[in-house]
Design a protein around this motif. Structure first.
Motif, mmCIF file in Angstrom:
data_model
loop_
_atom_site.group_PDB
_atom_site.id
_atom_site.type_symbol
_atom_site.label_atom_id
_atom_site.label_comp_id
_atom_site.label_asym_id
_atom_site.label_seq_id
_atom_site.Cartn_x
_atom_site.Cartn_y
_atom_site.Cartn_z
ATOM 1 N N THR A 36 0.780 -1.241 0.000
ATOM 2 C CA THR A 36 0.000 0.000 0.000
ATOM 3 C C THR A 36 0.812 1.291 0.000
ATOM 4 N N GLY A 37 2.149 1.197 0.155
ATOM 5 C CA GLY A 37 2.919 2.432 0.181
ATOM 6 C C GLY A 37 4.401 2.226 0.385
ATOM 7 N N VAL A 38 5.100 3.345 0.596
ATOM 8 C CA VAL A 38 6.544 3.333 0.802
ATOM 9 C C VAL A 38 6.902 4.295 1.925
ATOM 10 N N PHE A 39 8.055 4.048 2.538
ATOM 11 C CA PHE A 39 8.620 5.002 3.471
ATOM 12 C C PHE A 39 9.862 5.560 2.813
ATOM 13 N N VAL A 40 9.951 6.877 2.717
ATOM 14 C CA VAL A 40 11.060 7.552 2.060
ATOM 15 C C VAL A 40 11.970 8.161 3.119
ATOM 16 N N SER A 41 13.249 7.819 3.061
ATOM 17 C CA SER A 41 14.233 8.348 3.999
ATOM 18 C C SER A 41 14.670 9.730 3.558
ATOM 19 N N CYS A 42 14.188 10.736 4.245
ATOM 20 C CA CYS A 42 14.585 12.119 3.948
ATOM 21 C C CYS A 42 14.024 13.015 5.050
ATOM 22 N N ALA A 43 14.809 13.233 6.083
ATOM 23 C CA ALA A 43 14.344 14.008 7.233
ATOM 24 C C ALA A 43 13.965 15.438 6.854
ATOM 25 N N ASP A 44 14.646 16.031 5.879
ATOM 26 C CA ASP A 44 14.355 17.403 5.472
ATOM 27 C C ASP A 44 12.976 17.547 4.832
ATOM 28 N N LEU A 45 12.481 16.488 4.259
ATOM 29 C CA LEU A 45 11.189 16.512 3.570
ATOM 30 C C LEU A 45 10.034 16.845 4.512
ATOM 31 N N VAL A 46 10.172 16.477 5.770
ATOM 32 C CA VAL A 46 9.119 16.665 6.765
ATOM 33 C C VAL A 46 8.698 18.130 6.895
ATOM 34 N N SER A 47 9.617 19.041 6.713
ATOM 35 C CA SER A 47 9.282 20.459 6.871
ATOM 36 C C SER A 47 8.569 21.061 5.658
ATOM 37 N N PHE A 48 8.464 20.309 4.569
ATOM 38 C CA PHE A 48 7.835 20.820 3.354
ATOM 39 C C PHE A 48 6.451 20.244 3.064
ATOM 40 N N VAL A 49 6.073 19.158 3.743
ATOM 41 C CA VAL A 49 4.796 18.498 3.452
ATOM 42 C C VAL A 49 3.974 18.302 4.719
ATOM 43 N N ALA A 50 2.699 18.039 4.517
ATOM 44 C CA ALA A 50 1.789 17.767 5.635
ATOM 45 C C ALA A 50 0.988 16.508 5.320
ATOM 46 N N ILE A 51 0.450 15.907 6.351
ATOM 47 C CA ILE A 51 -0.407 14.730 6.188
ATOM 48 C C ILE A 51 -1.538 15.090 5.218
ATOM 49 N N GLY A 52 -1.789 14.187 4.269
ATOM 50 C CA GLY A 52 -2.873 14.383 3.315
ATOM 51 C C GLY A 52 -2.442 14.997 1.993
ATOM 52 N N GLU A 53 -1.245 15.584 1.943
ATOM 53 C CA GLU A 53 -0.779 16.174 0.688
ATOM 54 C C GLU A 53 -0.400 15.077 -0.301
ATOM 55 N N ARG A 54 -0.468 15.429 -1.581
ATOM 56 C CA ARG A 54 -0.135 14.473 -2.635
ATOM 57 C C ARG A 54 1.184 14.843 -3.289
ATOM 58 N N ILE A 55 1.930 13.798 -3.629
ATOM 59 C CA ILE A 55 3.250 13.945 -4.227
ATOM 60 C C ILE A 55 3.326 13.042 -5.445
ATOM 61 N N GLN A 56 3.924 13.530 -6.513
ATOM 62 C CA GLN A 56 4.172 12.698 -7.687
ATOM 63 C C GLN A 56 5.515 12.020 -7.485
ATOM 64 N N ALA A 57 5.634 10.751 -7.897
ATOM 65 C CA ALA A 57 6.882 10.027 -7.670
ATOM 66 C C ALA A 57 7.246 9.141 -8.853
ATOM 67 N N LYS A 58 8.547 8.961 -9.009
ATOM 68 C CA LYS A 58 9.094 7.989 -9.952
ATOM 69 C C LYS A 58 9.996 7.079 -9.135
ATOM 70 N N LEU A 59 9.674 5.798 -9.105
ATOM 71 C CA LEU A 59 10.479 4.808 -8.392
ATOM 72 C C LEU A 59 11.381 4.106 -9.393
ATOM 73 N N TYR A 60 12.656 4.036 -9.084
ATOM 74 C CA TYR A 60 13.637 3.415 -9.966
ATOM 75 C C TYR A 60 14.076 2.081 -9.376
ATOM 76 N N ALA A 61 13.784 0.983 -10.069
ATOM 77 C CA ALA A 61 14.147 -0.355 -9.605
ATOM 78 C C ALA A 61 15.578 -0.685 -10.019
ATOM 79 N N ASP A 62 16.127 -1.750 -9.445
ATOM 80 C CA ASP A 62 17.496 -2.172 -9.749
ATOM 81 C C ASP A 62 17.714 -2.449 -11.232
ATOM 82 N N CYS A 63 16.682 -2.869 -11.912
ATOM 83 C CA CYS A 63 16.809 -3.225 -13.327
ATOM 84 C C CYS A 63 16.587 -2.015 -14.232
#
Length: 86
Positions: A36-63
């Motif tokens: 159902t989701g991912v946890f992203v390691s980035c402590a600085d990100l916390v100050s820019f977003v709030a619960i409920g906000e939407r983010i666009q993402a591109k996930l890059y796999a090993d392949c």
């Protein structure tokens, strides 16, 4: 805090490019992923977003495959941000 979860987490580190109106674009990595989701390691990100906000993402796999998706912020912590697939 209870560690009960509907879906198990798998420790997976892969690159992720996040795009949002407040911070523009940032490249970081996932800490874990579930059905159902991912946890992203980035402590600085916390100050820019709030619960409920939407983010666009591109996930890059090993392949070198890329998966584009939209995520919603569901958790903020000192280590990063929990994001749910929407």
């Amino acid at each position: 805090m209870s560690e009960f979860r509907k879906h198990g987490r798998k420790l997976v580190k892969c690159a992720v490019r996040l795009t949002h109106k407040e911070f523009g674009e940032i490249v970081t990595e996932t800490r874990d992923i579930s059905e159902t989701g991912v946890f992203v390691s980035c402590a600085d990100l916390v100050s820019f977003v709030a619960i409920g906000e939407r983010i666009q993402a591109k996930l890059y796999a090993d392949c070198d495959s890329v998966s584009e998706t939209h995520l919603e912020v569901v958790r903020l912590s000192d280590e990063g941000v929990g994001l749910a697939f929407i």
